[in-house]
Write an enzyme that holds these catalytic residues in place. Structure first.
Site, mmCIF file in Angstrom:
data_model
loop_
_atom_site.group_PDB
_atom_site.id
_atom_site.type_symbol
_atom_site.label_atom_id
_atom_site.label_comp_id
_atom_site.label_asym_id
_atom_site.label_seq_id
_atom_site.Cartn_x
_atom_site.Cartn_y
_atom_site.Cartn_z
ATOM 1 N N HIS A 24 45.666 5.948 -11.358
ATOM 2 C CA HIS A 24 46.180 7.027 -12.192
ATOM 3 C C HIS A 24 47.382 7.704 -11.515
ATOM 4 O O HIS A 24 48.271 8.228 -12.191
ATOM 5 C CB HIS A 24 45.109 8.079 -12.452
ATOM 6 C CG HIS A 24 43.959 7.596 -13.276
ATOM 7 N ND1 HIS A 24 42.899 6.896 -12.742
ATOM 8 C CD2 HIS A 24 43.706 7.706 -14.603
ATOM 9 C CE1 HIS A 24 42.039 6.604 -13.705
ATOM 10 N NE2 HIS A 24 42.506 7.087 -14.841
ATOM 11 N N ASP B 36 44.789 -1.136 -19.514
ATOM 12 C CA ASP B 36 44.418 0.215 -19.131
ATOM 13 C C ASP B 36 45.528 1.143 -19.646
ATOM 14 O O ASP B 36 46.558 0.690 -20.165
ATOM 15 C CB ASP B 36 44.250 0.327 -17.611
ATOM 16 C CG ASP B 36 43.288 1.435 -17.195
ATOM 17 O OD1 ASP B 36 43.014 2.331 -18.033
ATOM 18 O OD2 ASP B 36 42.823 1.421 -16.049
#
Length: 348
Positions: free
Chosen positions: A187, A258
């Protein structure tokens, strides 16, 4: 505007609040949109969530797939006002160490609770279970992993998948081929795993090989670069998606990227370049989360025609039978009995 009978597109988007805005309804009608992902900000109560999912499903004649990251432990979007706060997968792995057979049953029962509560509110699909191995180093995986042993991971994952299926919900294994070995959080950074292909395939990728698409109908690759295999992150890599996952492992389920707004995806360029890279690599659907501006930019500029095979794969994730509503679920003895297994694993 009348809802449109169009097949699902290759883009999953999100919504900002507890109700749809007119602009969001318009976005959901875009032919490139095929699914919606929900977050904690979209939830106040089962009644409100049910109304929101109903509005999303009614946006198009062929309903959009509604998904959520709902794994248990610290990754569970809905935890209050009736939703059962489920244990982490690591806690199930620890229970396995005490009583393997009972842990398998507990995993099935708790996954049924998870899926039943979601389906009772109109949510179709969850991005679970995590198949990453617990090497004890990953910042982002941590307690989300069942165990270090791939055999234990595959066994408990299969039990989770069975429990989801009992409530009519499909599963998604993540993060192929494995995110647990690297410390960095994709992230926030671009993780790099320096192991060889053989090392990865003989450890982290084993659960995917053992489960297959008949058991595991969707997979999400990791935003991790494995330079000894390919210079691109797995989700942008034809080597990983086409050559290894599709051909070597004979996987024919849905492949989701993702979230394309994560730092681990930044190596591919802007949002359009990221989506194009993932789709060209072989992903069936790409995720754009928490950035409606980037979602709109992608929908405006992406030139891509989804294949009939990808459409069929995505449609296969939609529940095939209706489910009871929230009020009926609370009175259901099967559900009540399944909830009791939480107390075998988590002490209040």
């Amino acid at each position: 505007m009348q809802s449109l009978a169009v097949p699902p597109g290759p883009v999953m988007v999100d919504v900002q609040g507890t109700q749809l805005t007119p602009g969001e309804k318009e976005r959901l009608r875009h032919p490139l949109v095929g699914a919606v992902i929900l977050f904690a900000r979209n939830y106040e109560s089962p009644e409100q969530l049910s109304a929101l999912t109903r509005d999303i499903h009614e946006a198009r004649k062929a309903p959009l797939l509604i998904a959520v990251d709902h794994e248990g432990g610290r990754v569970q979007r809905f935890k209050t006002n009736g939703f059962t706060h489920l244990p982490s997968m690591r806690e199930l792995g620890q229970y396995w160490e005490q009583n393997p057979q009972q842990a398998i049953r507990a995993a099935t029962e708790l996954a049924y609770v998870m899926a039943a509560e979601l389906r009772a509110c109109g949510v179709d699909f969850t991005f679970a279970p995590v198949l990453d191995l617990d090497y004890g180093v990953s910042q982002v995986i941590g307690s989300r992993s069942f165990h270090r042993d791939p055999k234990v991971v595959a066994t408990l994952a299969r039990a989770i998948i069975q429990g989801l299926s009992l409530a009519g919900m499909a599963a998604c294994g993540k993060h192929f081929p494995g995110h647990g070995f690297v410390e960095a959080d994709s992230h926030l950074a671009i993780p790099v795993d320096e192991r060889t292909l053989d090392e990865i395939m003989n450890e982290d990728a084993l659960p995917y090989q053992w489960l297959g698409d008949m058991v595991l109908p969707a997979v999400m690759p990791a935003h991790v670069i494995y330079p000894k295999v390919d210079h691109s992150p797995a989700g942008f890599s034809r080597k990983w998606v086409q050559d290894i996952l599709r051909r070597q492992l004979a996987y024919n389920g849905v492949v989701f990227s993702d979230d394309l707004t994560m730092e681990g995806a930044s190596v591919a360029g802007d949002i359009v370049a990221r989506a194009q890279a993932a789709l060209k690599a072989g992903c069936d659907m790409v995720l754009v989360c928490n950035r409606p501006d980037l979602a709109d930019a992608l929908l405006e500029r992406l030139e891509f025609t989804i294949t009939s095979q990808s459409i069929k794969r995505i449609q296969h994730l939609m529940p095939s039978t209706p489910f009871m509503n929230w009020e009926a679920l609370q009175l259901n003895k099967r559900y009540q009995d399944a909830r009791a297994f939480r107390h075998k694993i988590v002490s209040e």
